[in-house]
Design an enzyme around this catalytic site. Structure first.
Site, PDB file in Angstrom:
ATOM      1  N   GLU A   1     -20.404  25.590 -17.035  1.00 21.08           N
ATOM      2  CA  GLU A   1     -20.225  27.051 -17.136  1.00 21.08           C
ATOM      3  C   GLU A   1     -19.117  27.262 -18.171  1.00 21.08           C
ATOM      4  OE1 GLU A   1     -18.624  28.919 -13.610  1.00 21.08           O
ATOM      5  OE2 GLU A   1     -19.200  30.952 -14.254  1.00 21.08           O
TER       6      GLU A   1
ATOM      7  N   HIS B   1     -28.685  30.867  -6.753  1.00 21.27           N
ATOM      8  CA  HIS B   1     -27.275  30.817  -7.156  1.00 21.27           C
ATOM      9  C   HIS B   1     -26.648  32.165  -6.841  1.00 21.27           C
ATOM     10  CE1 HIS B   1     -24.175  29.610 -10.497  1.00 21.27           C
ATOM     11  NE2 HIS B   1     -23.599  30.324  -9.537  1.00 21.27           N
TER      12      HIS B   1
END
Ligand code: ADE
Ligand code: ZN
Length: 331
Positions: free
Chosen positions: A195, A12
């Site tokens: 998120e 990521h």
């Protein structure tokens, strides 16, 4: 914790988030791009973020300094140099093509530059790589499809498709067709979800987009049924602790849920997201987790193993890298 970082896969990482302030100013000068800051200090003073969107404003603005394939190659190579020093042996990296084509840079310029640096990475840095162009979720689905079609026409090989940018108000369901098309072309599929957005976005990423990994996913903990599903399926979550603190997803690293996520059996990996903006690279995230959350040698080993297992590498290369972790922990 042991001094040397363990061999790890970074899963990521936004390449544009590796542009250090000094590089931004250097590229601005070489490309004659006018910026609203005079020097590194003035730029660095802006690295205080209230949330994801306040970060994204600066992140996209600084991309104006990227103009040529050489810029994209240099940015990518600088990341790989730093990542190798921090123990990264495999990197599956994101790029945001629409952020560049929207300001008149040809898709081929982006892909050729990034692609050339990634192709050289095994011999230059000892890192195997994969490229994952991301759909900007705050743009339209038709924009996303056009980006995907361009990527599929390119000579540059890509590993998968991702989904990023401003999350809330842009659920994964908006991009079902795009991800269906990517899957039909044999691309891996990943998505940022959970998120800032709610657990329902994680469900959608799994059920509607066929996401094989969830990027971030920290808000999954609010939904026990979702946690059970992620554990049962062994769906990896690519967690970015320093990012979460800097974007105020988590108020304090000492209260980061990563240890709890591991205890609950989730396949968690540690990653740096946008290291130039959030205070550090993958090894810096590990050092900070050790200090703030007590992640010890055995936790670090588990996280390194998870990263290899969560990668899209074939089994033979996974075995080689897992053996390197074995060798590092027994030495
Ligand atoms: N693009 C770059 N960094 C991101 C993040 N943390 N979340 C969503 N989109 C991004
Ligand atoms: Zn991200």
């Amino acid at each position: 914790m042991s001094a040397a970082p363990l061999p790890t896969a970074e899963l990521h990482l936004h390449l544009e988030g590796t542009l250090e302030p000094s590089t931004i100013l250097e590229f601005a000068e070489r490309n004659q791009v006018r910026l609203p800051y005079r020097d590194v200090d003035e730029l660095a003073a802006r690295y205080e973020f209230a949330d994801l969107s306040s970060f994204l404003d600066l992140y996209y603005a600084n991309m104006a300094t990227l103009r040529t394939a050489q810029d994209f190659a240099d940015m990518t190579d600088a990341y790989l140099t730093r990542a190798a020093a921090g123990g990264v042996v495999h990197a599956e990296v994101f790029v945001d093509p629409q952020a560049h084509t929207a300001r008149g840079i040809a898709l081929e310029e982006v892909l050729a530059g990034v692609g050339s640096a990634l192709a050289a990475a095994p011999s230059v840095h000892g890192i195997s790589t994969g490229l994952i162009p991301c759909v900007l979720r705050d743009h339209s689905a038709s924009d996303a499809m056009a980006m995907l079609e361009g990527v599929l026409r390119s000579d540059v090989q890509v590993l998968g498709i991702g989904l990023d940018s401003a999350e809330v108000g842009h659920p994964p369901s908006k991009f079902t067709e795009v991800f269906d098309r990517a899957g039909a072309e044999g691309l891996h599929r990943v998505a940022h979800a959970g998120e800032e957005g709610p657990p329902s976005y994680v469900w959608e990423a799994l059920d509607l987009l066929g996401a094989e990994r969830i990027d971030h996913g920290v808000r999954s903990l609010e939904d026990d049924e979702l946690v059970a599903r992620l554990v049962r399926q062994r769906t990896p979550l690519t967690v970015c602790p320093l990012s979460n603190v800097r974007l105020r997803v988590i108020d304090d690293l000492a209260r980061h849920p990563l240890p709890e996520m591991m205890r609950r059996g989730l396949v968690v990996t540690v990653n740096s997201d946008d290291p130039a903006y959030f205070g550090g690279y993958l090894d810096d995230n590990m050092t900070a987790l050790h200090a703030a959350c007590g992640i010890d040698d055995s936790g670090a080993e588990q996280l390194a193993r998870n990263s290899i297992e969560a990668s899209f590498l074939d089994d033979a290369r996974k075995r080689v890298l897992l053996a390197r972790i074995d060798a590092a922990v027994t030495s």
